[in-house]
Write a protein that holds these residues in place. Structure first.
Motif, short mmCIF file in Angstrom:
data_model
loop_
_atom_site.label_atom_id
_atom_site.label_comp_id
_atom_site.label_asym_id
_atom_site.label_seq_id
_atom_site.Cartn_x
_atom_site.Cartn_y
_atom_site.Cartn_z
N TYR A 56 0.85 -1.19 0.00
CA TYR A 56 0.00 0.00 0.00
C TYR A 56 0.88 1.24 0.00
O TYR A 56 2.00 1.22 0.52
N VAL A 57 0.34 2.31 -0.57
CA VAL A 57 0.98 3.62 -0.48
C VAL A 57 0.13 4.52 0.41
O VAL A 57 -1.08 4.63 0.21
N LEU A 58 0.78 5.12 1.39
CA LEU A 58 0.14 6.14 2.23
C LEU A 58 0.53 7.48 1.61
O LEU A 58 1.63 7.97 1.81
N ALA A 59 -0.39 8.04 0.80
CA ALA A 59 -0.08 9.22 -0.01
C ALA A 59 -0.35 10.50 0.76
O ALA A 59 -1.49 10.87 1.00
N LEU A 60 0.73 11.16 1.18
CA LEU A 60 0.62 12.42 1.90
C LEU A 60 1.32 13.51 1.11
O LEU A 60 2.48 13.36 0.73
N PRO A 61 0.64 14.64 0.87
CA PRO A 61 1.23 15.74 0.09
C PRO A 61 2.07 16.64 0.97
O PRO A 61 2.24 16.39 2.18
N PHE A 62 2.58 17.71 0.39
CA PHE A 62 3.26 18.75 1.16
C PHE A 62 2.32 19.26 2.25
O PHE A 62 1.19 19.66 1.97
N PRO A 63 2.75 19.24 3.52
CA PRO A 63 1.85 19.62 4.62
C PRO A 63 1.74 21.12 4.79
O PRO A 63 2.68 21.80 5.22
N ARG A 64 0.57 21.65 4.47
CA ARG A 64 0.28 23.07 4.70
C ARG A 64 -0.30 23.25 6.09
O ARG A 64 -0.68 22.27 6.74
N ALA A 65 -0.39 24.49 6.54
CA ALA A 65 -0.85 24.76 7.90
C ALA A 65 -2.22 24.16 8.15
O ALA A 65 -2.49 23.63 9.24
N THR A 66 -3.11 24.21 7.14
CA THR A 66 -4.46 23.68 7.32
C THR A 66 -4.47 22.16 7.43
O THR A 66 -5.47 21.57 7.85
N ASP A 67 -3.37 21.52 7.04
CA ASP A 67 -3.27 20.06 7.15
C ASP A 67 -2.80 19.60 8.52
O ASP A 67 -2.71 18.39 8.79
N LEU A 68 -2.46 20.55 9.37
CA LEU A 68 -1.88 20.23 10.68
C LEU A 68 -2.76 20.80 11.79
O LEU A 68 -2.44 21.82 12.39
N PRO A 69 -3.88 20.13 12.07
CA PRO A 69 -4.81 20.68 13.07
C PRO A 69 -4.21 20.79 14.46
O PRO A 69 -4.68 21.58 15.28
N GLY A 70 -3.19 20.02 14.75
CA GLY A 70 -2.58 20.10 16.08
C GLY A 70 -1.51 21.15 16.20
O GLY A 70 -0.88 21.29 17.26
N LEU A 71 -1.29 21.94 15.15
CA LEU A 71 -0.23 22.93 15.17
C LEU A 71 -0.54 24.06 16.14
O LEU A 71 -1.59 24.68 16.07
N SER A 72 0.39 24.32 17.06
CA SER A 72 0.21 25.40 18.02
C SER A 72 1.57 26.00 18.35
O SER A 72 2.51 25.29 18.68
N PHE A 73 1.66 27.33 18.24
CA PHE A 73 2.91 28.01 18.54
C PHE A 73 2.96 28.48 19.99
O PHE A 73 3.91 29.13 20.41
N SER A 74 1.91 28.16 20.76
CA SER A 74 1.86 28.60 22.16
C SER A 74 2.29 27.49 23.12
O SER A 74 2.30 27.68 24.32
N SER A 75 2.65 26.34 22.57
CA SER A 75 3.03 25.22 23.41
C SER A 75 4.34 25.50 24.14
O SER A 75 5.24 26.16 23.62
N SER A 76 4.47 24.99 25.36
CA SER A 76 5.69 25.16 26.14
C SER A 76 6.70 24.05 25.87
O SER A 76 7.79 24.05 26.42
N GLU A 77 6.34 23.09 25.03
CA GLU A 77 7.24 21.98 24.72
C GLU A 77 8.46 22.49 23.96
O GLU A 77 8.39 23.46 23.21
N GLU A 78 9.58 21.79 24.16
CA GLU A 78 10.80 22.16 23.47
C GLU A 78 10.73 21.73 22.01
O GLU A 78 10.01 20.82 21.64
N GLY A 79 11.52 22.40 21.17
CA GLY A 79 11.59 22.04 19.76
C GLY A 79 10.56 22.78 18.92
O GLY A 79 9.72 23.52 19.43
N SER A 80 10.64 22.54 17.63
CA SER A 80 9.76 23.22 16.69
C SER A 80 8.35 22.66 16.73
O SER A 80 8.16 21.45 16.56
N PRO A 81 7.33 23.50 16.92
CA PRO A 81 5.95 23.01 16.88
C PRO A 81 5.55 22.52 15.49
O PRO A 81 4.70 21.63 15.37
N VAL A 82 6.17 23.07 14.45
CA VAL A 82 5.86 22.65 13.08
C VAL A 82 6.37 21.22 12.83
O VAL A 82 5.64 20.36 12.35
#
Length: 415
Positions: free
Chosen positions: A138-164
């Motif tokens: 099987y192929v798991l076909a995922l395109p270039f991830p745009r912001a709208t494709d990443l519902p969990g994206l948050s820049f307010s998180s206190s976790e280390e590292g890049s949220p993206v």
């Protein structure tokens, strides 16, 4: 019966180089790809993004794509093509011919689709069958991830590292887990159009694409149970981290920095036992690409002998004439170096791919101690611009570039 898959990417249909069309080269590439599909009895073709060169491809560019896909299917009537969008592609237009694509076995994935918060596997999970009709992977076909494709994206998180990077990794982890629940332990190939940390870029050719400038995803964050990761975006063919995470690279040089690449496609073969082998298939170069640079750059008087040494064919049509990029060493020229080079090249059956002025390494390397002694306030803005322009483009800015810069400064002062 074995299953054979071709992995390719970064076609950039519609691209031009220094104003010259690449249509002939794309036509020749598609003919060769068609031959490889037939010769190696390929069952599936995976294209990992940047099918087109821009967000608004011309009618000629889209027609070239559709005709090529139809010919591939004619050669192998059961061929499945998985086409994913890259950052250059218009995501909606990639998917638009969906019903017609289905008639020729093409699954186009331009954007991430979900149902009830979960990935829509009817859109993203593509079965691959051998010539006998048995599903082997099987192929798991995922395109270039745009912001709208990443519902969990948050820049307010206190976790280390890049949220993206974290959000992209979570997308793959969730997608693979969901796919595994449906297909069990069968071989699973994921596509990706992104910069994976450790991959070598072609200077000036690829955009840094993940949101917020965070563009490098660690290869370790791809789930371990992926059989193969078919990558696109970086034009240099290479493996990243391990044998089964690979960029196939561009089909021919899209810029001067790719002039020395060994272009090709990756052939994946699954045995009856499901064992994967990977073979690199070389592509021929439809049009020669020369970089004339001598020892540290040419002097103007050395350019004509260098061109004569190429023994050029004067009977070739324009679209088949070689590309020539010229690297010059700094030198005095009353008429301007680039203008004089263009004038010389116009006398030969070649197409100019650009001109660069090479700077001596001792001028490029500035010690941290010396740099710290230069106060920003003591440097004029136009000097900073000229320095940055030369560093990026290898030549001094022309009058039109300075004009744009001064206009921008004037507009900023008004605001």
């Amino acid at each position: 019966m074995a299953l054979k898959i071709l992995h390719t990417a970064d076609w950039h249909i519609g691209q031009s180089l220094n104003g010259w069309s690449r249509t002939y080269e794309h036509q020749q590439f598609f003919k060769e790809l068609e031959e490889l599909i037939e010769r190696h009895e390929v069952d599936a073709l995976v294209v990992a993004g940047d099918v087109f060169d821009n967000q608004n491809p011309s009618a000629d560019a889209t027609q070239m794509l559709y005709e090529a896909l139809a010919r591939f299917r004619e050669k192998r009537p059961h061929l499945v093509t998985v086409l994913t969008a890259g950052n250059h592609d218009p995501a909606g237009r990639v998917e638009a011919p969906g019903v017609l694509f289905q008639k020729i076995g093409v699954q186009a994935v331009g954007m991430v689709r979900r149902q009830d918060g979960l990935l829509d596997l009817s859109h993203h999970l593509v079965p691959l069958k051998d010539s006998a009709g048995a599903v082997k992977a099987y192929v798991l076909a995922l395109p270039f991830p745009r912001a709208t494709d990443l519902p969990g994206l948050s820049f307010s998180s206190s976790e280390e590292g890049s949220p993206v990077v974290r959000a992209v990794a979570e997308l793959y982890e969730a997608a693979v887990q969901q796919a595994r629940e449906q297909i069990g332990e069968m071989p699973l190939i994921a596509t990706g159009h992104l910069h994976v940390a450790g991959g070598l870029e072609s200077e000036g050719a690829e955009r840094r694409i993940l949101i917020g400038g965070e563009h490098a995803m660690p290869w370790e964050q791809f789930p371990d149970d992926l059989t193969y990761v078919a990558l696109g975006h970086l034009h240099k063919p290479q493996k990243v981290g391990k044998e089964t995470i690979r960029y196939s690279g561009s089909p021919f040089p899209l810029s001067v920095t790719e002039q020395h690449y060994k272009h090709g496609v990756n052939l994946l073969s699954f045995s009856d036992a499901g064992v994967l082998s990977i073979e690199r298939l070389a592509l021929s170069r439809p049009v020669p690409f020369h970089r004339l640079k001598g020892d540290g750059g040419l002097l103007l008087e050395e350019l004509v002998p260098a061109l004569d040494a190429l023994e050029l064919d004067g009977n070739l049509p324009v679209e088949q004439q070689p590309f020539v990029h010229v690297d010059l060493r700094p030198q005095v020229s009353a008429g301007g170096l680039k203008a004089e080079v263009d004038q010389i090249l116009a006398e030969y059956p070649v197409r100019s791919a650009g001109v660069s002025v090479l700077r001596p390494k001792q001028q490029e390397v500035v010690s941290a101690e010396a740099e710290s002694l230069i106060r920003l306030s003591e440097i004029q803005p136009d000097e900073l611009f000229k320095s940055a322009f030369e560093r990026v483009h290898g030549m001094e800015p022309e009058a039109k570039h300075l004009d744009y810069f001064y206009r921008a400064i004037a507009e900023a002062e008004v605001e």
